[in-house]
Design an enzyme around this catalytic site. Structure first.
Site, PDB file in Angstrom:
ATOM      1  N   ASN A 291      54.138  23.701  54.607  1.00 50.63           N
ATOM      2  CA  ASN A 291      52.731  23.387  54.335  1.00 50.63           C
ATOM      3  C   ASN A 291      52.096  24.601  53.669  1.00 50.63           C
ATOM      4  O   ASN A 291      51.858  25.617  54.320  1.00 50.63           O
ATOM      5  CB  ASN A 291      52.022  23.061  55.662  1.00 50.63           C
ATOM      6  CG  ASN A 291      50.519  22.889  55.481  1.00 50.63           C
ATOM      7  OD1 ASN A 291      50.036  22.711  54.360  1.00 50.63           O
ATOM      8  ND2 ASN A 291      49.784  22.953  56.581  1.00 50.63           N
ATOM      9  N   TRP A 292      51.852  24.480  52.370  1.00 48.43           N
ATOM     10  CA  TRP A 292      51.325  25.637  51.619  1.00 48.43           C
ATOM     11  C   TRP A 292      49.823  25.818  51.841  1.00 48.43           C
ATOM     12  O   TRP A 292      49.238  26.778  51.329  1.00 48.43           O
ATOM     13  CB  TRP A 292      51.620  25.456  50.126  1.00 48.43           C
ATOM     14  CG  TRP A 292      53.084  25.518  49.787  1.00 48.43           C
ATOM     15  CD1 TRP A 292      54.130  25.739  50.662  1.00 48.43           C
ATOM     16  CD2 TRP A 292      53.683  25.376  48.489  1.00 48.43           C
ATOM     17  NE1 TRP A 292      55.327  25.725  49.973  1.00 48.43           N
ATOM     18  CE2 TRP A 292      55.090  25.509  48.645  1.00 48.43           C
ATOM     19  CE3 TRP A 292      53.172  25.139  47.215  1.00 48.43           C
ATOM     20  CZ2 TRP A 292      55.971  25.421  47.568  1.00 48.43           C
ATOM     21  CZ3 TRP A 292      54.054  25.052  46.148  1.00 48.43           C
ATOM     22  CH2 TRP A 292      55.444  25.191  46.316  1.00 48.43           C
ATOM     23  N   LYS A 293      49.191  24.919  52.530  1.00 48.44           N
ATOM     24  CA  LYS A 293      47.737  24.986  52.784  1.00 48.44           C
ATOM     25  C   LYS A 293      46.998  25.202  51.458  1.00 48.44           C
ATOM     26  O   LYS A 293      47.408  24.670  50.437  1.00 48.44           O
ATOM     27  CB  LYS A 293      47.418  26.078  53.802  1.00 48.44           C
ATOM     28  CG  LYS A 293      48.301  25.978  55.040  1.00 48.44           C
ATOM     29  CD  LYS A 293      47.777  26.780  56.183  1.00 48.44           C
ATOM     30  CE  LYS A 293      48.820  26.823  57.288  1.00 48.44           C
ATOM     31  NZ  LYS A 293      48.281  27.108  58.583  1.00 48.44           N
TER      32      LYS A 293
ATOM     33  N   HIS B 257      46.274  17.239  60.540  1.00 48.24           N
ATOM     34  CA  HIS B 257      46.592  18.659  60.739  1.00 48.24           C
ATOM     35  C   HIS B 257      45.447  19.308  61.517  1.00 48.24           C
ATOM     36  O   HIS B 257      44.278  18.969  61.320  1.00 48.24           O
ATOM     37  CB  HIS B 257      46.793  19.354  59.386  1.00 48.24           C
ATOM     38  CG  HIS B 257      47.333  20.743  59.537  1.00 48.24           C
ATOM     39  ND1 HIS B 257      46.518  21.815  59.836  1.00 48.24           N
ATOM     40  CD2 HIS B 257      48.600  21.224  59.485  1.00 48.24           C
ATOM     41  CE1 HIS B 257      47.280  22.900  59.940  1.00 48.24           C
ATOM     42  NE2 HIS B 257      48.540  22.567  59.733  1.00 48.24           N
TER      43      HIS B 257
ATOM     44  N   GLU C 269      43.948  22.027  61.245  1.00 47.62           N
ATOM     45  CA  GLU C 269      42.873  22.643  60.446  1.00 47.62           C
ATOM     46  C   GLU C 269      41.897  21.586  59.963  1.00 47.62           C
ATOM     47  O   GLU C 269      40.719  21.877  59.732  1.00 47.62           O
ATOM     48  CB  GLU C 269      43.484  23.453  59.289  1.00 47.62           C
ATOM     49  CG  GLU C 269      44.046  24.770  59.818  1.00 47.62           C
ATOM     50  CD  GLU C 269      45.233  25.328  59.055  1.00 47.62           C
ATOM     51  OE1 GLU C 269      45.483  24.898  57.923  1.00 47.62           O
ATOM     52  OE2 GLU C 269      45.924  26.201  59.621  1.00 47.62           O
TER      53      GLU C 269
ATOM     54  N   GLU D  78      52.136  20.828  67.041  1.00 48.18           N
ATOM     55  CA  GLU D  78      51.653  22.124  66.554  1.00 48.18           C
ATOM     56  C   GLU D  78      50.560  22.637  67.492  1.00 48.18           C
ATOM     57  O   GLU D  78      49.377  22.297  67.319  1.00 48.18           O
ATOM     58  CB  GLU D  78      51.068  21.976  65.150  1.00 48.18           C
ATOM     59  CG  GLU D  78      52.065  21.492  64.126  1.00 48.18           C
ATOM     60  CD  GLU D  78      51.678  21.961  62.730  1.00 48.18           C
ATOM     61  OE1 GLU D  78      52.440  22.739  62.154  1.00 48.18           O
ATOM     62  OE2 GLU D  78      50.609  21.575  62.240  1.00 48.18           O
TER      63      GLU D  78
ATOM     64  N   GLY E  31      49.202  30.008  62.552  1.00 46.11           N
ATOM     65  CA  GLY E  31      48.667  31.136  61.778  1.00 46.11           C
ATOM     66  C   GLY E  31      48.334  32.347  62.622  1.00 46.11           C
ATOM     67  O   GLY E  31      47.676  33.274  62.151  1.00 46.11           O
TER      68      GLY E  31
ATOM     69  N   SER F 101      53.522  29.266  63.579  1.00 44.45           N
ATOM     70  CA  SER F 101      54.061  30.617  63.369  1.00 44.45           C
ATOM     71  C   SER F 101      55.584  30.684  63.431  1.00 44.45           C
ATOM     72  O   SER F 101      56.135  31.714  63.841  1.00 44.45           O
ATOM     73  CB  SER F 101      53.441  31.603  64.362  1.00 44.45           C
ATOM     74  OG  SER F 101      52.057  31.735  64.107  1.00 44.45           O
TER      75      SER F 101
ATOM     76  N   GLY G  95      53.930  27.011  57.965  1.00 46.23           N
ATOM     77  CA  GLY G  95      52.816  27.373  57.097  1.00 46.23           C
ATOM     78  C   GLY G  95      53.113  28.676  56.372  1.00 46.23           C
ATOM     79  O   GLY G  95      53.789  28.706  55.343  1.00 46.23           O
ATOM     80  N   GLY G  96      52.625  29.781  56.926  1.00 48.16           N
ATOM     81  CA  GLY G  96      52.714  31.095  56.284  1.00 48.16           C
ATOM     82  C   GLY G  96      54.103  31.439  55.756  1.00 48.16           C
ATOM     83  O   GLY G  96      54.253  31.910  54.616  1.00 48.16           O
TER      84      GLY G  96
END
Ligand code: PEP
Length: 250
Positions: free
Chosen positions: A9-11, A96, A98, A168, A174, A214, A235-236
């Site tokens: 997930n590149w956000k 998600h 976020e 998640e 994150g 993470s 993600g990151g």
């Protein structure tokens, strides 16, 4: 044996130029590794066409980070499931954290989006997870169970057979704090029990449940070694080919 899934997930990172370059690097790594795992890249909407072009001819799939619950009409700024399909998208994230907690999406909206994804032939990755305060007050199981129950209520068995769930924990996303493999596995077991209650044993066993929060190359092997964990939503660590490819199950 279920096929493992590794989804990045590149956000809100990487424009169409840098996104296409990263996608090409990842495709080369995935194709060279000949892994049996399903690799999915989930860029921002505007990066999606370039990434769709970059992955063409490789085993790598694309997904979107969200969709709207209606199929067309006067919904300024929204993107419909059919538009994603037209770009060759196979997957879409739904709910998600976020979007739930920063943008304020309710369970009711998440449910409608899940149905829109299924209606349009996309594989929804339904994201669920508890906040830190909910875990600390021992409400995590109830929260996650009710997110799964409410989102999937009323789905036909055939529809549910196309759903992927991502557990998640919000406190892990994150933050650099990964859930332990045991904690993640326990919650995946809870999700499977709810799936069994709603759709039966075979459906529950077939359900892919990913862990997200993470995850990194150092923590991925122990997470993926858990029989309950069918893959990772990253993600990151998905923003660099080396770290993302370093999490791919062999
Ligand atoms: C995510 O955004 O779904 C996620 C898991 O992010 P991170 O890996 O950065 O925690």
């Amino acid at each position: 044996m279920k096929r493992k899934i590794l989804a990045g997930n590149w956000k809100m990172n990487l424009d169409h130029l840098s996104g296409a370059a990263l996608a090409k690097e990842i495709c080369a790594g995935v194709d060279a590794a000949r892994s049996a795992c399903e690799v999915v890249l989930i860029p921002p909407f505007t990066t999606l066409p370039a990434v769709a072009g970059a992955v063409r001819g490789s085993a790598v799939k694309t997904g979107a980070q969200d969709l709207y619950c209606e199929d067309e009409g006067a919904y300024t700024g929204e993107i419909a499931g059919g538009m994603l399909r037209a770009l060759g998208c196979a997957y879409v994230l739904v709910g998600h954290s976020e979007r739930r907690h920063t943008i304020g999406e309710s369970n009711a909206l998440v449910t409608r989006k899940l149905r829109a994804a299924l209606r349009n032939g996309l594989i929804p990755i339904l994201c669920v997870g508890e906040l830190l305060a909910e875990r600390e007050s021992r409400k995590a199981v109830d929260i996650v169970a009710s997110q799964v129950r409410e989102s999937c209520e009323g789905l036909e068995g055939e529809e549910f057979s196309r759903v992927v769930v991502a557990y998640e924990p919000v406190w892990a996303i994150g933050t650099g704090r990964t859930a332990t493999p045991e904690d993640a596995s326990d919650m995946h077991g809870v999700i499977r029990i709810i799936a069994k209650e709603l759709f039966g044993t075979a459906a529950a066993e077939h359900l892919p449940i990913l862990y997200g929060g993470s995850a990194k190359p150092e923590t991925a092997p122990a997470l993926l070694a858990e029989p309950e964990i069918d893959g990772l939503l990253v993600g990151g660590a998905s923003l660099k080919a080396s770290s993302f490819l370093g999490m791919m199950p062999r």
